[in-house]
Design a protein around this motif. Structure first.
Motif, mmCIF file in Angstrom:
data_model
loop_
_atom_site.group_PDB
_atom_site.id
_atom_site.type_symbol
_atom_site.label_atom_id
_atom_site.label_comp_id
_atom_site.label_asym_id
_atom_site.label_seq_id
_atom_site.Cartn_x
_atom_site.Cartn_y
_atom_site.Cartn_z
ATOM 1 N N VAL A 8 0.843 -1.190 0.000
ATOM 2 C CA VAL A 8 0.000 0.000 0.000
ATOM 3 C C VAL A 8 0.880 1.242 0.000
ATOM 4 N N ALA A 9 0.604 2.146 -0.946
ATOM 5 C CA ALA A 9 1.296 3.438 -1.007
ATOM 6 C C ALA A 9 0.264 4.535 -0.774
ATOM 7 N N ARG A 10 0.472 5.377 0.248
ATOM 8 C CA ARG A 10 -0.507 6.405 0.605
ATOM 9 C C ARG A 10 0.076 7.794 0.409
ATOM 10 N N SER A 11 -0.761 8.705 -0.074
ATOM 11 C CA SER A 11 -0.378 10.113 -0.163
ATOM 12 C C SER A 11 -1.618 10.973 0.065
ATOM 13 N N THR A 12 -1.401 12.247 0.332
ATOM 14 C CA THR A 12 -2.485 13.168 0.655
ATOM 15 C C THR A 12 -2.437 14.369 -0.275
ATOM 16 N N TYR A 13 -3.593 14.726 -0.801
ATOM 17 C CA TYR A 13 -3.720 15.881 -1.693
ATOM 18 C C TYR A 13 -3.405 17.166 -0.930
ATOM 19 N N TRP A 14 -2.694 18.058 -1.606
ATOM 20 C CA TRP A 14 -2.375 19.366 -1.021
ATOM 21 C C TRP A 14 -2.824 20.448 -2.004
ATOM 22 N N MET A 15 -3.653 21.346 -1.519
ATOM 23 C CA MET A 15 -4.214 22.386 -2.389
ATOM 24 C C MET A 15 -3.115 23.307 -2.910
ATOM 25 N N GLY A 16 -3.039 23.493 -4.216
ATOM 26 C CA GLY A 16 -2.067 24.419 -4.797
ATOM 27 C C GLY A 16 -1.042 23.693 -5.639
ATOM 28 N N ALA A 17 -0.111 24.486 -6.171
ATOM 29 C CA ALA A 17 0.931 23.950 -7.040
ATOM 30 C C ALA A 17 2.049 23.345 -6.199
ATOM 31 N N MET A 18 2.571 22.202 -6.654
ATOM 32 C CA MET A 18 3.649 21.521 -5.958
ATOM 33 C C MET A 18 4.787 21.330 -6.945
ATOM 34 N N GLU A 19 5.895 22.005 -6.703
ATOM 35 C CA GLU A 19 6.996 21.975 -7.668
ATOM 36 C C GLU A 19 7.859 20.726 -7.529
ATOM 37 N N GLU A 20 8.026 20.228 -6.309
ATOM 38 C CA GLU A 20 8.936 19.119 -6.087
ATOM 39 C C GLU A 20 8.172 17.797 -5.991
ATOM 40 N N PRO A 21 8.704 16.727 -6.574
ATOM 41 C CA PRO A 21 8.081 15.406 -6.416
ATOM 42 C C PRO A 21 8.264 14.903 -4.985
ATOM 43 N N GLN A 22 7.387 13.990 -4.572
ATOM 44 C CA GLN A 22 7.465 13.436 -3.226
ATOM 45 C C GLN A 22 7.621 11.912 -3.296
ATOM 46 N N ARG A 23 8.466 11.409 -2.438
ATOM 47 C CA ARG A 23 8.597 9.960 -2.321
ATOM 48 C C ARG A 23 7.447 9.455 -1.451
ATOM 49 N N ILE A 24 6.803 8.370 -1.890
ATOM 50 C CA ILE A 24 5.696 7.770 -1.146
ATOM 51 C C ILE A 24 6.169 6.437 -0.580
ATOM 52 N N PRO A 25 6.166 6.262 0.721
ATOM 53 C CA PRO A 25 6.542 4.956 1.281
ATOM 54 C C PRO A 25 5.552 3.872 0.843
ATOM 55 N N VAL A 26 6.058 2.704 0.545
ATOM 56 C CA VAL A 26 5.220 1.555 0.191
ATOM 57 C C VAL A 26 5.172 0.627 1.404
ATOM 58 N N GLY A 27 4.025 0.589 2.065
ATOM 59 C CA GLY A 27 3.891 -0.215 3.270
ATOM 60 C C GLY A 27 3.576 -1.660 2.968
ATOM 61 N N VAL A 28 4.077 -2.552 3.831
ATOM 62 C CA VAL A 28 3.789 -3.981 3.733
ATOM 63 C C VAL A 28 2.608 -4.274 4.652
ATOM 64 N N GLN A 29 1.524 -4.747 4.065
ATOM 65 C CA GLN A 29 0.289 -4.971 4.812
ATOM 66 C C GLN A 29 -0.100 -6.447 4.749
ATOM 67 N N ASP A 47 12.354 -3.180 -1.558
ATOM 68 C CA ASP A 47 12.673 -3.163 -2.981
ATOM 69 C C ASP A 47 11.530 -2.634 -3.840
ATOM 70 N N LEU A 48 10.660 -1.815 -3.264
ATOM 71 C CA LEU A 48 9.614 -1.112 -4.007
ATOM 72 C C LEU A 48 9.692 0.370 -3.650
ATOM 73 N N THR A 49 9.745 1.229 -4.651
ATOM 74 C CA THR A 49 9.762 2.670 -4.406
ATOM 75 C C THR A 49 8.680 3.328 -5.246
ATOM 76 N N ALA A 50 8.111 4.400 -4.717
ATOM 77 C CA ALA A 50 7.072 5.136 -5.437
ATOM 78 C C ALA A 50 7.349 6.630 -5.315
ATOM 79 N N THR A 51 7.191 7.332 -6.417
ATOM 80 C CA THR A 51 7.403 8.787 -6.448
ATOM 81 C C THR A 51 6.192 9.439 -7.096
ATOM 82 N N ARG A 52 5.657 10.452 -6.467
ATOM 83 C CA ARG A 52 4.457 11.152 -6.946
ATOM 84 C C ARG A 52 4.853 12.565 -7.385
ATOM 85 N N ARG A 53 4.369 12.957 -8.563
ATOM 86 C CA ARG A 53 4.715 14.271 -9.105
ATOM 87 C C ARG A 53 3.465 14.961 -9.634
ATOM 88 N N GLN A 54 3.319 16.240 -9.337
ATOM 89 C CA GLN A 54 2.208 17.018 -9.876
ATOM 90 C C GLN A 54 2.576 17.505 -11.274
#
Length: 462
Positions: free
Chosen positions: A303-324, A375-382
């Motif tokens: 499971v990879a979780r992230s939260t919406y943030w109102m407005g422009a986001m210039e930098e990508p964010q790393r999303i942790p991938v949890g083991v469930q 060994d799983l990575t996730a990156t989110r970019r606006q």
């Protein structure tokens, strides 16, 4: 010293009773039938029945051995009418004073004591100083060492030291309709005792099944041992009356409460676990079985979780991938009380993380998240952001998932949005999990990568 002062107090009370026509009954010593209900909110209910000999008329009865943390304002004699007595009240030290707190321990300063640690080891020591109501706040001389604090230890005293430091208990005021022997049952609440569950899940090699074991863990910090003939553990959330607040603080608390009402949960019912053969609950920690070697089906997820943030986001964010892990507990046919589940792999030789579960009704699956995938990575970019009105906006995102696993996996990407939202388009179908969460099931090839793209329209409320 406090012990002497307390003894003088009871001596004067006894003298006053004689002058006013009262008599003193023999002490009600421990040893009768005891029932105990323990909550998981640091509170217990004690029912104690003791056989005593009473004179006729008004009398005072010393109920010896009452826990130092007994909530004496809750004390009652439940069978008073049937036993031919009237309960007229009691006299006891205030919490934290006299025999119930640091003053009681202060009576041991300069004396030799026996210190029994939770693991079972025992040492002899001398009490040098007391800075609080428990052994954790006591300075000991143990051999050639000075030791500050023995957490969860049990202190034993004997001989002259025991006589000087023995708590005076609670003195009950009674009016007996006759002289003779009868059985009295006292009921009271006691603090500093609680419980929770502790679980161990040992995974099979393929991680599709596991062996679940569980224990009840009772922590007794009351300063008194219990030997209940009946023991029940209460699982649930109980409301407790709060002390009155100044008017201004009360108004502020009422204003704050409006912001958290939607997130609070009230339980009108509880679950009671009856312990078939109650163990002796010595001061310290006691464990006994809850679940023994149960086989459960296990579904492993990422499971990879992230939260919406109102407005422009210039930098990508790393999303942790949890083991469930999702445990299918239906075959257990029993409710699971709240506690910590610890997960072990490689036949139980490797600890891989832990998570806390809430009270779980029977036939309800349990989800735990124990670690981050190595060994799983996730990156989110606006990709884009457009403010279409004062309250409305549209955003586009891409989530890139890279896998170094030897097999294909599915990643559940869960995005949390505020207000009213709609996923306008996406490369993977969006599933609405709740009012504020969308889930995308993204397939990732072995040793490769996958990309999720989506566009969301959000309307902020108000």
């Amino acid at each position: 010293m406090a012990v002497r002062a307390l003894s003088s107090f009871f001596a004067l009370a006894a003298l006053g009773a004689v002058l006013s026509g009262q008599t003193s009954a023999d002490a009600a010593a421990p040893g009768g039938r005891q029932e105990l209900v323990i909550t998981n909110q640091n509170l217990g209910l004690v029912l104690e029945s003791r056989t005593v000999s009473l004179p006729a008329g008004k009398t005072e009865l010393l109920w010896d051995g009452a826990p130092a943390s007994a909530r004496t304002e809750t004390w009652s004699v439940t069978n008073a009418s049937g036993a031919g007595v009237r309960f007229l009240g009691l006299v006891a030290p205030l919490p934290g004073q006299g025999a119930a707190g640091a003053d009681w321990l202060a009576g041991l300063v300069g004396k030799r004591v026996r210190i029994q640690r939770p693991g079972g080891t025992t040492v002899e020591g001398e009490v040098l100083a007391v800075h609080g109501p428990t052994p954790e706040h006591v300075v000991f001389r143990e051999g050639e060492e000075l030791v500050y604090g023995e957490p969860d230890a049990r202190i034993s005293v004997s001989g002259e030291a025991a006589s000087a430091a023995r708590p005076s208990g609670v003195t009950l005021k009674l009016d007996s309709d006759r002289a003779g022997s009868r059985t009295l049952t006292s009921r009271y609440l006691v603090s500093d005792v609680g419980w929770e569950a502790s679980y161990a899940l040992t995974l099979a090699t393929d991680e599709r099944r596991g062996r679940l074991e569980g224990s009840f863990v009772v922590d007794n910090r009351t300063g008194t041992d219990f030997a209940p003939a009946r023991l029940r553990l209460l699982a649930g959330t109980l409301r407790a009356a709060q002390p009155p607040m100044p008017k201004m603080m009360a108004q502020r608390a009422e204003m704050m409460a409006t912001d958290v009402v939607a997130q609070s949960t009230e339980l009108s019912e509880s679950r009671v676990y009856e312990v078939a053969t109650p163990p002796r609950l010595a001061a310290g920690r006691t464990t006994f079985p809850l679940v023994t070697d149960a086989d459960v089906a296990v579904e492993k997820r990422y499971v990879a979780r992230s939260t919406y943030w109102m407005g422009a986001m210039e930098e990508p964010q790393r999303i942790p991938v949890g083991v469930q892990y999702r445990l299918q507990t239906k075959p257990l046919a029993r409710a699971l009380p709240a506690g910590v589940v610890r997960v072990y792999a490689d036949g139980g030789a490797v600890f891989t993380g832990e998570d806390r579960i809430e009270h779980t009704p029977e036939r309800t699956d349990v989800e735990i998240e124990t670690s981050e995938a190595f060994d799983l990575t996730a990156t989110r970019r606006q990709v884009s952001f457009t403010q279409t009105s004062r309250t409305d906006s549209e955003s586009s995102y891409e989530v890139v998932i890279v896998s170094r696993k030897k097999e294909a996996v599915t990643i559940l990407v869960r995005e949390q949005f505020p207000g009213d939202w709609t996923v306008v388009e996406s490369s993977v179908p969006a599933k609405k999990l709740g009012a504020f969460v969308a889930e995308f099931a993204v397939s990732v090839p072995a040793g490769g990568e996958a990309k999720l793209t989506y566009r969301v329209r959000v309307r902020m409320r108000g």
